[in-house]
Design a protein around this motif. Structure first.
Motif, mmCIF file in Angstrom:
data_model
loop_
_atom_site.group_PDB
_atom_site.id
_atom_site.type_symbol
_atom_site.label_atom_id
_atom_site.label_comp_id
_atom_site.label_asym_id
_atom_site.label_seq_id
_atom_site.Cartn_x
_atom_site.Cartn_y
_atom_site.Cartn_z
ATOM 1 N N ALA A 136 31.484 29.041 34.567
ATOM 2 C CA ALA A 136 30.933 30.283 34.817
ATOM 3 C C ALA A 136 29.317 30.214 35.197
ATOM 4 C CB ALA A 136 30.916 30.973 33.283
ATOM 5 N N VAL A 137 28.692 29.016 35.157
ATOM 6 C CA VAL A 137 27.374 28.887 35.242
ATOM 7 C C VAL A 137 27.294 28.340 36.773
ATOM 8 C CG1 VAL A 137 25.298 27.678 34.741
ATOM 9 C CG2 VAL A 137 26.825 28.441 33.125
ATOM 10 N N PHE A 138 26.420 28.969 37.462
ATOM 11 C CA PHE A 138 26.198 28.607 39.048
ATOM 12 C C PHE A 138 24.730 28.567 39.265
ATOM 13 C CE2 PHE A 138 25.922 30.480 43.471
ATOM 14 C CZ PHE A 138 26.268 29.140 43.994
ATOM 15 N N ASP A 139 24.244 27.529 40.055
ATOM 16 C CA ASP A 139 22.672 27.655 40.390
ATOM 17 C C ASP A 139 22.829 27.657 41.848
ATOM 18 O OD1 ASP A 139 20.110 27.070 40.866
ATOM 19 O OD2 ASP A 139 19.976 25.452 39.429
ATOM 20 N N PRO A 140 22.353 28.758 42.348
ATOM 21 C CA PRO A 140 22.138 28.862 43.968
ATOM 22 C C PRO A 140 21.126 28.364 44.484
ATOM 23 C CG PRO A 140 21.690 30.941 42.918
ATOM 24 C CD PRO A 140 22.063 30.055 41.836
ATOM 25 N N GLY A 141 20.046 27.415 43.729
ATOM 26 C CA GLY A 141 19.082 26.744 44.064
ATOM 27 C C GLY A 141 17.699 27.667 43.460
ATOM 28 N N SER A 142 17.744 28.583 42.856
ATOM 29 C CA SER A 142 16.825 29.292 42.205
ATOM 30 C C SER A 142 16.994 29.462 40.658
ATOM 31 C CB SER A 142 16.728 30.573 42.811
ATOM 32 O OG SER A 142 17.817 31.346 42.488
ATOM 33 N N GLY A 143 17.744 28.432 40.162
ATOM 34 C CA GLY A 143 17.902 28.466 38.628
ATOM 35 C C GLY A 143 19.512 28.997 38.371
ATOM 36 N N PRO A 144 20.050 28.916 37.023
ATOM 37 C CA PRO A 144 21.168 29.024 36.627
ATOM 38 C C PRO A 144 21.426 30.536 36.590
ATOM 39 C CG PRO A 144 20.134 28.350 34.870
ATOM 40 C CD PRO A 144 19.316 28.256 35.763
ATOM 41 N N LEU A 165 22.176 37.326 28.805
ATOM 42 C CA LEU A 165 23.329 37.976 28.639
ATOM 43 C C LEU A 165 23.335 39.043 27.540
ATOM 44 C CD1 LEU A 165 25.943 35.257 29.070
ATOM 45 C CD2 LEU A 165 25.276 37.031 30.813
ATOM 46 N N ALA A 166 23.933 40.063 27.531
ATOM 47 C CA ALA A 166 23.982 41.012 26.433
ATOM 48 C C ALA A 166 25.418 40.816 25.607
ATOM 49 C CB ALA A 166 24.023 42.383 26.827
ATOM 50 N N GLU A 167 25.557 41.131 24.439
ATOM 51 C CA GLU A 167 26.960 40.909 23.605
ATOM 52 C C GLU A 167 27.944 41.519 24.458
ATOM 53 O OE1 GLU A 167 28.631 41.575 19.320
ATOM 54 O OE2 GLU A 167 26.280 41.633 19.660
ATOM 55 N N ASP A 168 28.082 42.583 25.223
ATOM 56 C CA ASP A 168 28.923 43.377 25.824
ATOM 57 C C ASP A 168 29.373 43.146 27.168
ATOM 58 O OD1 ASP A 168 26.936 44.764 26.381
ATOM 59 O OD2 ASP A 168 27.959 46.843 26.163
ATOM 60 N N ASP A 169 28.432 41.943 27.850
ATOM 61 C CA ASP A 169 28.643 41.932 29.136
ATOM 62 C C ASP A 169 30.122 41.018 29.386
ATOM 63 O OD1 ASP A 169 26.321 42.766 30.003
ATOM 64 O OD2 ASP A 169 25.253 40.594 29.919
ATOM 65 N N ARG A 170 30.459 41.336 30.647
ATOM 66 C CA ARG A 170 31.886 40.980 31.135
ATOM 67 C C ARG A 170 31.492 39.796 32.158
ATOM 68 N NH1 ARG A 170 35.656 45.265 32.875
ATOM 69 N NH2 ARG A 170 33.713 46.024 33.863
ATOM 70 N N VAL A 171 31.776 38.402 31.704
ATOM 71 C CA VAL A 171 31.448 37.316 32.366
ATOM 72 C C VAL A 171 32.336 36.765 33.216
ATOM 73 C CG1 VAL A 171 30.239 34.929 32.519
ATOM 74 C CG2 VAL A 171 29.440 36.829 31.019
ATOM 75 N N VAL A 172 32.399 36.436 34.450
ATOM 76 C CA VAL A 172 33.338 35.809 35.337
ATOM 77 C C VAL A 172 33.201 34.186 34.878
ATOM 78 C CG1 VAL A 172 33.980 34.936 37.425
ATOM 79 C CG2 VAL A 172 33.228 37.408 37.288
ATOM 80 N N ILE A 173 34.513 33.789 34.456
ATOM 81 C CA ILE A 173 34.384 32.529 33.783
ATOM 82 C C ILE A 173 34.889 31.623 35.142
ATOM 83 C CG2 ILE A 173 34.392 33.077 31.672
ATOM 84 C CD1 ILE A 173 37.535 32.471 31.664
ATOM 85 N N LEU A 174 35.878 31.705 36.196
ATOM 86 C CA LEU A 174 36.240 30.887 37.195
ATOM 87 C C LEU A 174 35.709 31.295 38.438
ATOM 88 C CD1 LEU A 174 39.643 30.324 35.920
ATOM 89 C CD2 LEU A 174 37.847 28.561 35.950
ATOM 90 N N VAL A 232 30.393 41.392 35.427
ATOM 91 C CA VAL A 232 31.023 42.467 36.074
ATOM 92 C C VAL A 232 30.590 43.874 35.501
ATOM 93 C CG1 VAL A 232 33.412 43.616 36.342
ATOM 94 C CG2 VAL A 232 33.137 40.980 36.064
ATOM 95 N N GLY A 233 29.897 44.678 36.423
ATOM 96 C CA GLY A 233 29.419 45.838 36.114
ATOM 97 C C GLY A 233 30.476 46.911 35.700
ATOM 98 N N ALA A 234 29.928 47.931 35.079
ATOM 99 C CA ALA A 234 31.007 49.145 34.669
ATOM 100 C C ALA A 234 31.557 49.575 35.922
ATOM 101 C CB ALA A 234 30.164 50.338 33.846
ATOM 102 N N ASP A 235 31.141 49.437 37.085
ATOM 103 C CA ASP A 235 31.757 50.107 38.387
ATOM 104 C C ASP A 235 32.559 48.925 38.942
ATOM 105 O OD1 ASP A 235 29.828 48.170 39.125
ATOM 106 O OD2 ASP A 235 28.819 49.622 40.688
ATOM 107 N N GLY A 236 32.877 47.915 38.136
ATOM 108 C CA GLY A 236 33.663 46.842 38.780
ATOM 109 C C GLY A 236 32.934 45.922 39.904
ATOM 110 N N LYS A 237 31.623 45.989 40.136
ATOM 111 C CA LYS A 237 30.981 45.214 41.137
ATOM 112 C C LYS A 237 30.381 44.095 40.354
ATOM 113 C CE LYS A 237 30.720 48.809 44.299
ATOM 114 N NZ LYS A 237 31.569 48.546 45.492
#
Length: 81
Positions: free
Chosen positions: A14-22, A54-63, A27-32
């Motif tokens: 779930a953790v990705f580093d695009p070069g500027s940090g992890p 991260l907030a407690e209710d955040d939906r995180v992409v894991i793969l 996923v937002g409420a709008d699905g974006k």
């Protein structure tokens, strides 16, 4: 435990580093997707310990974090177990 820093454990994938940090993809409420900068305090047994960002209710992409782009629409699937 008392006095411990609040943290969330997320799969390493779930953790990705695009070069500027992890970041993790949230996923937002709008699905974006939105890339959320996070602080990782450690890694163990296939998981990362996230202590801020991260907030407690955040939906995180894991793969597939390395294949995603901000603003993409996704369909969330509830985790089993």
């Amino acid at each position: 435990s008392p006095g411990a820093e609040p943290a969330a454990e997320v799969p390493l994938a779930a953790v990705f580093d695009p070069g500027s940090g992890p970041v993790v993809w949230v996923v937002g409420a709008d699905g974006k997707l939105q890339a959320r900068p996070v602080t990782v305090s450690g890694y163990a047994a296939g998981a990362a310990r996230v202590t801020s960002g991260l907030a407690e209710d955040d939906r995180v992409v894991i793969l597939g974090a390395h294949k995603l782009k901000a603003g993409e629409s996704v369909r969330a699937i509830a985790a089993e177990g």
